[in-house]
Enzyme design. Structure first.
Site, PDB file in Angstrom:
ATOM      1  CB  ILE A 211      -0.960  -0.016   1.216  1.00 14.88           C
ATOM      2  CG1 ILE A 211      -2.129  -0.954   0.920  1.00 14.88           C
ATOM      3  CG2 ILE A 211      -1.460   1.375   1.566  1.00 14.88           C
ATOM      4  CD1 ILE A 211      -3.113  -1.078   2.037  1.00 14.88           C
ATOM      5  CG  ASP A 367       1.415  -4.817  13.569  1.00  9.00           C
ATOM      6  OD1 ASP A 367       1.581  -6.008  13.892  1.00  9.00           O
ATOM      7  OD2 ASP A 367       1.694  -4.380  12.442  1.00  9.00           O
TER       8      ASP A 367
END
Length: 538
Positions: A211, A367
């Site tokens: 991305i 994360d």
């Protein structure tokens, strides 16, 4: 009383049914027998007519509901298609091409596969819908589906375990976009020449994912080192087209099948769409970073930890310019030892900051793998990349408090009760049995293998020998443990919110850092770590 016994073997269980109504012995040909047979036939006829009427009624009701919902479905499909724009047909053509390619791979593998008496092996019977070939299809389809695969891998509360395990292999790697295209995006987003903002931009990217792409740079005037995260060209349009297509498919499936509707497929797709669209909106990531920095300042933790400063004058929806932090991952033992004298103290700081954010911050970092959690050169803990964050509902948080405390004290009855409170279920759960199963799973945490890779190097000039160590974090092993928790919970009818999955996965990351940096420390029992149970006790 006559007994009609029907037995069937289903999964090792036998089912018996009895008829509570006595059936008289009938003699065909006798007046009484003929009369009773006629009455019995009449009753069966009436029953059949009633059953048919009921079936027709149910069918008519479903048909009526479908007809009432049809205009809404058509309107939803048309509106979603209009929002998709011209990119939709192109992505559909690319999707067909990808399906043909993966189907060819399946056919080749099937032709080479040794067929048993029952046909193809189990893992190939689903064709391209089997975990392996669906993962290959997602990787062929590009950025959206790679991200979708990563979502599947991180959400074992929503997807079957075999798919979760397979999609762990869905890597977010992509070839870099030419620097000329990156420059053009920067010019468009900044609205002025690049040279007026940055003194220098490194044309070689620091990282390139599906991305976004990251480049090192230096600000003009202040001469501060920064990193620029740039959304790859066209990726937002592709993402919207793909997610809208998936949404339309889910809407049609729910319309055609009540079973799919009960599984809340559209709701799951909407959650995925919201999560993924948020990840490509860098204004959301900037807001997440600023929220975390405010938490650090309010709690007086700025000397212990930090997150990159966001430079808003050169950031936008597609560009995020941040302070460049210099440090090493928490798994680089050799470098950590050169920065600080007590690596265990640094780990305790990281744990306290993260646990504190669960209570005091609008969202938590979801994360914290080694690439996103660093020890900086100045000894502080650096939290990087806030693209994935979690938010905890009050109900989940209350249950999570009890869950963490029960892990620390190894009280599995309390743990089972907390998970039952957290999970959605419509049936009674045997708490004692559930607790015994959880005890078996969590006792296996201590048996997880941590592979240390040790290397030595000798300096030819000084003759000194340097020792470096690193830890191999076995992602598949960690996820297998988490899947065990989810699997046994689902066997009791429990389904957890996604935020629980995010929380537990971060705990497993920290468990691995503990094994490397503080092997004698119990993360959830050490009084130097202010987890929720310790705060509540005080």
């Amino acid at each position: 009383m006559a007994m009609i016994s029907v037995s069937a073997l289903r999964g090792g269980s036998r089912f018996s049914f009895s008829n509570p109504c006595p059936i008289p012995r009938l003699t065909p040909g006798s007046p009484l027998g003929n009369k009773r047979l006629r009455n019995l036939a009449k009753r069966f006829t009436l029953f059949a007519q009633y059953s048919q009427a009921q079936s027709q009624s149910i069918f008519s009701s479903r048909l009526q509901d479908s007809l009432e919902n049809l205009p809404k479905l058509v309107e939803d499909i048309v509106q979603t298609s209009l929002n998709t724009g011209p990119r939709g047909p192109l992505r559909l053509a690319q999707g067909i091409q990808a399906v043909i390619g993966v189907s060819g791979e399946w056919l080749q593998d099937a032709s080479r596969s040794p067929n048993s008496s029952s046909g193809l092996p189990v893992d190939m019977r689903l064709g391209i819908l089997s975990p392996v070939y669906l993962r290959r299809l997602f990787e062929r389809m590009g950025a959206t589906y790679i991200k979708l695969g990563q979502f599947v891998a991180s959400a074992p509360t929503l997807f079957p375990p075999e798919y979760v395990e397979e999609f762990q292999k869905c890597f977010d790697r992509a070839p870099p976009v030419p620097f000329q295209e990156i420059q053009e995006i920067l010019r468009q987003e900044l609205g002025r020449p690049i040279e007026s903002v940055y003194e220098y931009v490194d044309p070689t990217p620091l990282a390139s994912a599906s991305i976004a792409q990251v480049h090192g740079a230096r600000l003009k005037g202040s001469q501060e080192d920064v990193v620029i995260k740039v959304l790859k060209p066209g990726i937002a349009d592709v993402l919207v087209a793909d997610l809208n297509f998936i949404y339309i498919v889910a809407r049609i499936l729910e319309f055609l099948s009540p079973e799919v509707s009960r599984a809340s497929l559209v709701g799951i797709v909407q959650d995925i769409r919201a999560s993924m669209l948020e990840e490509v909106d860098f204004t959301k990531e900037a807001a997440n970073i600023e929220s975390f920095r405010r938490y650090l300042m309010a709690m007086g933790l700025t000397r212990q930890a930090t997150a990159p400063k966001v430079y808003h004058h050169c950031s936008s929806r597609r560009v995020l310019t941040m302070e460049r932090l210099y440090g090493v991952p928490l798994t680089d033992l050799n470098s950590i030892s050169s920065f600080v004298s007590d690596p265990e103290a640094s780990l305790i700081t990281a744990l306290n900051v993260w646990f504190g954010s669960l209570l005091a911050c609008e969202s938590f970092h979801a994360d914290v793998h080694a690439g996103n959690l660093w020890l900086l050169r100045d000894g502080r803990i650096g939290f990087l990349d806030f693209g994935i964050v979690g938010r905890i509902s009050p109900k989940t948080w209350e249950a999570m408090e009890v869950f963490l405390a029960s892990i620390a004290t190894e009280e599995y009855d309390s743990m089972a009760s907390a998970l039952i409170e957290m999970g959605a279920t419509n049936k009674d759960v045997d708490t004692k049995s559930f607790a015994r199963d959880l005890e078996k799973i969590f006792s296996s945490i201590q048996e997880l293998d941590t592979e240390l890779v040790v290397a030595t190097a000798r300096d030819p000039s000084t003759k000194a020998t340097a020792l470096s160590a690193n830890v191999v974090l076995d992602e598949r092993q960690m996820n297998a443990l988490f899947l065990d928790v989810v699997r046994v919970s689902e066997s009791y009818g429990l389904r957890f919110p996604r935020e629980f999955a995010l929380l537990l996965k971060q705990l497993l990351y920290f468990d691995r850092y503990t094994r490397l940096l503080a092997p004698n420390m119990n993360m959830l029992q050490d009084q130097r770590i202010s987890i929720v149970s310790n705060r509540r006790n005080r």
